[in-house]
Design an enzyme around this catalytic site. Structure first.
Site, PDB file in Angstrom:
ATOM      1  N   PRO A 292     -39.403  64.057 -22.156  1.00  0.00           N
ATOM      2  CA  PRO A 292     -38.923  62.954 -22.992  1.00  0.00           C
ATOM      3  C   PRO A 292     -37.782  63.313 -23.960  1.00  0.00           C
ATOM      4  O   PRO A 292     -37.176  62.416 -24.549  1.00  0.00           O
ATOM      5  CB  PRO A 292     -40.170  62.523 -23.764  1.00  0.00           C
ATOM      6  CG  PRO A 292     -41.086  63.692 -23.712  1.00  0.00           C
ATOM      7  CD  PRO A 292     -40.798  64.409 -22.443  1.00  0.00           C
ATOM      8  N   TYR A 384     -26.332  61.402 -24.017  1.00  0.00           N
ATOM      9  CA  TYR A 384     -27.409  60.779 -24.796  1.00  0.00           C
ATOM     10  C   TYR A 384     -27.289  59.249 -24.803  1.00  0.00           C
ATOM     11  O   TYR A 384     -28.282  58.539 -24.663  1.00  0.00           O
ATOM     12  CB  TYR A 384     -27.380  61.332 -26.227  1.00  0.00           C
ATOM     13  CG  TYR A 384     -28.596  61.010 -27.047  1.00  0.00           C
ATOM     14  CD1 TYR A 384     -29.725  61.834 -27.021  1.00  0.00           C
ATOM     15  CD2 TYR A 384     -28.628  59.896 -27.879  1.00  0.00           C
ATOM     16  CE1 TYR A 384     -30.845  61.547 -27.778  1.00  0.00           C
ATOM     17  CE2 TYR A 384     -29.743  59.594 -28.644  1.00  0.00           C
ATOM     18  CZ  TYR A 384     -30.847  60.422 -28.593  1.00  0.00           C
ATOM     19  OH  TYR A 384     -31.965  60.129 -29.346  1.00  0.00           O
TER      20      TYR A 384
END
Ligand code: FAD
Ligand code: DHB
Length: 390
Positions: A292, A384
């Site tokens: 994660p 990201y």
């Protein structure tokens, strides 16, 4: 029963696919083994890329998201007790959204209720048959009765532990896997988040992540051993450990309170290739898992659904099957880039119990390089916020 697309799994991917297909006039039925109440309460991801926000909006489930989401222009990386901000917006031109997966799930379920989509909750013993024929079938039981649905296609959106991937003969699937020697202990609480942006901390006691669901609801994660028992973690123990790991100026303003939820998730990188077997198409966690750390799992799964929808719409509207044929390769190109990023970000921020002193020093150098180099920060930022669809 007969439908065009049978969907296994009523998590965010299954329900988003059902929504996009329904709006394109393609019939589908989704089978989900859990209850609606369970799904609405399940706490998972929290960070959405702009591409994910866009597709949810196109699917007609973007209203509450637009009202309630938090937009983040940057994030912080902390190590050696110091915080370093990475300006995502300045470096990539894009921002990220904080909006819980449980909220996405609720929005999708409400939209389906209003639209009258056929979603069978508490569907037990789901099994897949005839996948290499033109009429694949789904079988399930509910209320003591067995049912069968004949489909044109089946979408396996049933997550990592589902049955769809298992229905593919083992000799035609290639598995790539890395299991990490730790997990994440997550805690949710109605407290003011410690910072207005996320803080990813590398600390000698282990990684810590400070994130949030809203301006009044915090979500924190601690690196723990993979077999950690959540019952060993009282709220006090969690807060004490978090305070020790995050930088002192953040710890000084950390607000504590009772937990609403605590759970441990193992960390794993996993890809099953290809994502197609006959008339079965895998999407999301059923085909690939990322640790994660890079916040990529849900976002990646949403891209699979987007590509699968385009392919199915092209098939039904103009008889074209080239997008269906190219589905697996198109997804995998993106999946592997997200795998690489999530693996890199995990290596950067976590303490590996078996790391050699050399590797630990190299990790320190990588962190120092990152915060000192605009090029390195740009590479982090563009991954990201989400790479272009390609
Ligand atoms: P799932 O959400 O697992 O849904 C699958 C569904 O299928 C479930 O509802 C399940 O009940 C059902 N099902 C399973 N088996 C069967 C069966 N046999 N029959 C019928 N139904 C079945 N991702 C991000 O993008 N951003 C983040 O910030 C982020 N943070 C995370 C933090 C943590 C701690 C964790 C654990 C994950 C995080 N993720 C994140 C990952 C994200 O939660 C998953 O990638 C996402 O849930 C995948 O969606 P899915 O629909 O493919 O699978
Ligand atoms: C969240 C989870 C992540 O794994 C991450 O990298 C960022 C945010 C979250 O739960 O909010």
């Amino acid at each position: 029963m007969r439908t065009q697309v049978g969907i296994v799994g009523g998590g965010p991917e299954g329900l988003l696919l059902a929504r996009l297909l329904g709006r394109a006039g393609i019939e589908c039925i989704a089978l989900e083994r859990r209850t609606p109440e369970y799904l609405r309460a399940r706490i998972r991801a929290g960070l959405l890329e702009q591409g994910t926000v866009d597709i949810l909006t196109q699917a007609g489930v973007g209203d509450r998201l637009a009202r309630e989401r938090l937009i983040h222009d940057g994030l912080e990386i902390a190590f050696d007790g110091k915080r370093h901000r990475i300006d995502l917006k300045a470096l990539s031109g894009k921002v990220v959204t904080i909006y819980g997966q449980a909220e996405v799930q609720k929005d999708l379920m409400d939209a389906h209720d209003a639209m009258g989509t056929e979603i069978v909750y508490e569907a037990d013993d789901v099994s897949l048959h005839g996948l290499t024929s033109d009429t694949p079938r789904l079988r399930y039981s509910k209320g003591g009765q067995t049912h069968e649905i004949t489909c044109d296609f089946i979408a396996g959106c049933d997550g990592f532990h589902g049955v769809s991937r298992q229905a593919i003969p083992q000799d035609v699937v290639r598995i790539y896997e890395r299991v990490y020697p730790f997990g994440w202990l997550g805690m949710l609480s109605d407290t003011t988040p410690v910072n207005h942006e996320l803080i990813y901390t590398n600390h000698e006691r282990g990684f810590a992540l400070c994130t949030m669901r809203s301006l009044t609801r915090s979500r924190y994660y601690l690196q723990v051993s993979a077999d950690e028992d959540v019952d060993d973690w009282s709220d006090d123990r969690f807060w004490t450990e978090l305070r020790r790991r995050i930088p002192a100026d953040a710890a000084a303003v950390l607000q504590t309170g009772p937990s609403l939820e605590k759970s441990v998730a193992p960390l794993r990188s996993f890809v099953a290739e290809p994502l197609r077997y006959g008339r079965l198409f895998l999407a999301g966690d059923s085909a690939h898992i990322v640790p994660p750390t890079g916040a990529k799992g849900l976002n990646l799964a949403v891209t699979d659904v987007r590509f699968l929808t385009e392919a199915l719409v092209a098939f039904y509207k103009s008889g074209q099957s080239d997008l269906l044929d190219g589905y697996s390769d198109r997804c995998l190109a993106r999946v592997w880039k997200a795998q690489r990023f999530s693996w890199w970000m995990t290596n950067l921020t976590h303490r590996f119990p078996e790391a050699l002193p050399f590797e630990r020093r190299a990790q320190g150098a990588e962190l120092a390089y990152l915060v000192g180099s605009k090029a390195a920060q740009t590479a982090l930022a563009e991954n990201y916020v989400g790479l272009p669809l390609g």
